[in-house]
Motif scaffolding. Structure first.
Motif, PDB file in Angstrom:
ATOM      1  N   PRO A  10       0.811  -1.224   0.000  1.00 35.10           N
ATOM      2  CA  PRO A  10       0.000   0.000   0.000  1.00 35.10           C
ATOM      3  C   PRO A  10       0.843   1.271   0.000  1.00 35.10           C
ATOM      4  N   GLN A  11       2.107   1.159   0.450  1.00 38.87           N
ATOM      5  CA  GLN A  11       2.939   2.359   0.456  1.00 38.87           C
ATOM      6  C   GLN A  11       3.294   2.811  -0.957  1.00 38.87           C
ATOM      7  N   HIS A  12       3.088   1.943  -1.923  1.00 37.69           N
ATOM      8  CA  HIS A  12       3.381   2.322  -3.302  1.00 37.69           C
ATOM      9  C   HIS A  12       2.153   2.893  -4.007  1.00 37.69           C
ATOM     10  N   VAL A  13       1.200   3.336  -3.230  1.00 41.09           N
ATOM     11  CA  VAL A  13      -0.077   3.758  -3.796  1.00 41.09           C
ATOM     12  C   VAL A  13       0.085   4.880  -4.822  1.00 41.09           C
ATOM     13  N   ALA A  14       1.078   5.735  -4.647  1.00 42.65           N
ATOM     14  CA  ALA A  14       1.266   6.840  -5.592  1.00 42.65           C
ATOM     15  C   ALA A  14       1.444   6.316  -7.017  1.00 42.65           C
ATOM     16  N   LYS A  15       2.064   5.135  -7.152  1.00 42.77           N
ATOM     17  CA  LYS A  15       2.254   4.539  -8.481  1.00 42.77           C
ATOM     18  C   LYS A  15       0.921   4.307  -9.171  1.00 42.77           C
ATOM     19  N   LEU A  17      -1.736   5.970  -8.892  1.00 39.83           N
ATOM     20  CA  LEU A  17      -2.423   7.204  -9.251  1.00 39.83           C
ATOM     21  C   LEU A  17      -1.540   8.068 -10.157  1.00 39.83           C
ATOM     22  N   ASN A  18      -0.449   7.492 -10.628  1.00 43.44           N
ATOM     23  CA  ASN A  18       0.491   8.211 -11.473  1.00 43.44           C
ATOM     24  C   ASN A  18      -0.144   8.521 -12.842  1.00 43.44           C
ATOM     25  N   PRO A  19      -0.055   9.778 -13.297  1.00 40.51           N
ATOM     26  CA  PRO A  19      -0.699  10.196 -14.556  1.00 40.51           C
ATOM     27  C   PRO A  19      -0.280   9.362 -15.762  1.00 40.51           C
ATOM     28  N   ASP A  20       0.990   8.931 -15.808  1.00 40.96           N
ATOM     29  CA  ASP A  20       1.422   8.123 -16.956  1.00 40.96           C
ATOM     30  C   ASP A  20       0.694   6.791 -16.984  1.00 40.96           C
ATOM     31  N   ARG A  21       0.538   6.227 -15.801  1.00 38.49           N
ATOM     32  CA  ARG A  21      -0.165   4.951 -15.729  1.00 38.49           C
ATOM     33  C   ARG A  21      -1.625   5.143 -16.131  1.00 38.49           C
ATOM     34  N   LEU A  22      -2.209   6.252 -15.699  1.00 36.23           N
ATOM     35  CA  LEU A  22      -3.608   6.500 -16.026  1.00 36.23           C
ATOM     36  C   LEU A  22      -3.788   6.743 -17.527  1.00 36.23           C
ATOM     37  N   LYS A  23      -2.756   7.283 -18.156  1.00 37.94           N
ATOM     38  CA  LYS A  23      -2.825   7.497 -19.606  1.00 37.94           C
ATOM     39  C   LYS A  23      -2.815   6.144 -20.324  1.00 37.94           C
ATOM     40  N   MET A  24      -1.988   5.247 -19.815  1.00 35.16           N
ATOM     41  CA  MET A  24      -1.853   3.935 -20.443  1.00 35.16           C
ATOM     42  C   MET A  24      -3.098   3.088 -20.190  1.00 35.16           C
ATOM     43  N   LEU A  25      -3.732   3.318 -19.055  1.00 36.17           N
ATOM     44  CA  LEU A  25      -4.930   2.565 -18.677  1.00 36.17           C
ATOM     45  C   LEU A  25      -6.025   3.561 -18.318  1.00 36.17           C
ATOM     46  N   PRO A  26      -6.594   4.252 -19.306  1.00 38.31           N
ATOM     47  CA  PRO A  26      -7.560   5.302 -18.983  1.00 38.31           C
ATOM     48  C   PRO A  26      -8.800   4.724 -18.300  1.00 38.31           C
ATOM     49  N   PRO A  27      -9.004   5.054 -17.009  1.00 42.27           N
ATOM     50  CA  PRO A  27     -10.088   4.430 -16.252  1.00 42.27           C
ATOM     51  C   PRO A  27     -11.452   4.578 -16.916  1.00 42.27           C
ATOM     52  N   GLU A  28     -11.741   5.763 -17.462  1.00 39.71           N
ATOM     53  CA  GLU A  28     -13.070   5.971 -18.056  1.00 39.71           C
ATOM     54  C   GLU A  28     -13.303   4.997 -19.205  1.00 39.71           C
ATOM     55  N   GLY A  46     -10.536  -5.785  -5.227  1.00 40.92           N
ATOM     56  CA  GLY A  46      -9.148  -5.331  -5.161  1.00 40.92           C
ATOM     57  C   GLY A  46      -9.091  -3.899  -5.629  1.00 40.92           C
ATOM     58  N   CYS A  47      -9.948  -3.067  -5.046  1.00 43.53           N
ATOM     59  CA  CYS A  47     -10.179  -1.710  -5.558  1.00 43.53           C
ATOM     60  C   CYS A  47      -8.994  -0.779  -5.362  1.00 43.53           C
ATOM     61  N   GLY A  48      -8.116  -1.097  -4.384  1.00 41.38           N
ATOM     62  CA  GLY A  48      -7.004  -0.188  -4.122  1.00 41.38           C
ATOM     63  C   GLY A  48      -7.527   1.191  -3.760  1.00 41.38           C
ATOM     64  N   PRO A  49      -6.870   2.245  -4.265  1.00 40.75           N
ATOM     65  CA  PRO A  49      -7.293   3.600  -3.903  1.00 40.75           C
ATOM     66  C   PRO A  49      -8.494   4.080  -4.706  1.00 40.75           C
ATOM     67  N   GLY A  50      -9.041   3.203  -5.556  1.00 39.49           N
ATOM     68  CA  GLY A  50     -10.283   3.556  -6.236  1.00 39.49           C
ATOM     69  C   GLY A  50     -10.122   4.186  -7.603  1.00 39.49           C
ATOM     70  N   VAL A  51      -9.023   3.860  -8.283  1.00 44.65           N
ATOM     71  CA  VAL A  51      -8.804   4.392  -9.630  1.00 44.65           C
ATOM     72  C   VAL A  51     -10.026   4.121 -10.519  1.00 44.65           C
ATOM     73  N   MET A 150       8.008  -2.047 -15.876  1.00 47.51           N
ATOM     74  CA  MET A 150       7.355  -1.867 -14.581  1.00 47.51           C
ATOM     75  C   MET A 150       6.364  -2.985 -14.359  1.00 47.51           C
ATOM     76  N   GLY A 151       5.723  -2.931 -13.212  1.00 48.30           N
ATOM     77  CA  GLY A 151       4.744  -3.970 -12.925  1.00 48.30           C
ATOM     78  C   GLY A 151       5.379  -5.111 -12.156  1.00 48.30           C
ATOM     79  N   PRO A 152       4.593  -6.126 -11.835  1.00 49.01           N
ATOM     80  CA  PRO A 152       5.085  -7.234 -11.018  1.00 49.01           C
ATOM     81  C   PRO A 152       6.101  -8.074 -11.784  1.00 49.01           C
ATOM     82  N   PRO A 153       6.968  -8.794 -11.062  1.00 52.25           N
ATOM     83  CA  PRO A 153       7.931  -9.669 -11.740  1.00 52.25           C
ATOM     84  C   PRO A 153       7.207 -10.669 -12.629  1.00 52.25           C
TER      85      PRO A 153
END
Length: 189
Positions: A10-15, A17-28, A46-51, A150-153
Motif C-alpha cells: 500500500p505504500q506504493h499507492v502513488a504509483k 495514481l500516477n498520470p502516466d499509468r492512467l494514460k496507459m490505462l484510462p479508467p473511463e 481489489g479496488c485499491g485507492p479507487g482508480v 514496470m509492474g510485477p515480476p
C-alpha cells in the motif's frame, strides 16, 4: 507454481495514481467496457485507492462495493470518495478467495490487477461467479506475462491464455483484448 506470494504494498499507492499509468490505462475507457447502467450493483474487487471505483460510482445509482484486503487502501478510498462527493460506494474489507458479499448481489464485477496475487485462482473465479447475478459481466485487467519495465515480476504474472482457460473451465464465456503492450483485459460472462 504458486501465485499469491506477491502482495501489492500500500505504500506504493502513488504509483497507482500516477498520470502516466492512467494514460496507459484510462479508467473511463476501461470502465466503458463493463457497460454499466444506472441500475447496476457493481463490485470492484481489489479496488485499491479507487482508480476505477470512482468512475464506476458515477455511472450507477446503486451501490458500488469496493473490496480490498488492505484496510489502508479502503481508508484512502473513503477519503477520495468524500472529496469527490460520491456517496454510493461501500467499502468491504475482504479477500478475493472469500468475498464478503451475498450470492448474486452484483451485476458487474471489475477485477483490476488482482488475480495474479491470488493464491487459488479457481477459488477466486468461483467466488466471483457466486456474487454475480445471472447474465452479469466481469471485466478483468492483468499484466501480460512478459518482461516489462514496470509492474510485477514476470513469474508473478498471469498469462492471458492461462486465465482464459480457467474462466472457461469455470463456465464463463470470455473475450480477451490487448489494451497496450503490457496489459490485457478479459470480458467474461
Amino acid at each position: 507454481m504458486s501465485h499469491g506470494q506477491h502482495r501489492f504494498n500500500p505504500q506504493h499507492v502513488a504509483k497507482l495514481l500516477n498520470p502516466d499509468r492512467l494514460k496507459m490505462l484510462p479508467p473511463e475507457q476501461i470502465v466503458d467496457a463493463l457497460q454499466i447502467s444506472q441500475d447496476d450493483n457493481v463490485a470492484d474487487l481489489g479496488c485499491g485507492p479507487g482508480v476505477f471505483t470512482l468512475p464506476i460510482a458515477k455511472r450507477t445509482q446503486r451501490t458500488v462495493y469496493a473490496i480490498d484486503v488492505e484496510r489502508q487502501m479502503l481508508e484512502l478510498l473513503q477519503q477520495r470518495t468524500e472529496e469527490a462527493g460520491v456517496s454510493n460506494v461501500q467499502t468491504v474489507l475482504s479477500d478475493a478467495e472469500k468475498i464478503d458479499l451475498p450470492d448474486q448481489s452484483v451485476d458487474k464485477v471489475l477485477i483490476a490487477f488482482v488475480l495474479h496475487e491470488v493464491g487459488d485462482l479457481n477459488q477466486a473465479v468461483q467466488e466471483v461467479k457466486r456474487i454475480l447475478r445471472p447474465n452479469g459481466n466481469v471485466l478483468i485487467l492483468e499484466w501480460e506475462k512478459k518482461e516489462t519495465e514496470m509492474g510485477p515480476p514476470v513469474h508473478h504474472r498471469l498469462d492471458s491464455n492461462e486465465l482464459q482457460q480457467v474462466l472457461v473451465a469455470n463456465g464463463l464465456q470470455t473475450e480477451v483484448k490487448l489494451l497496450n503492450d503490457n496489459h490485457y483485459m478479459v470480458v467474461a460472462q
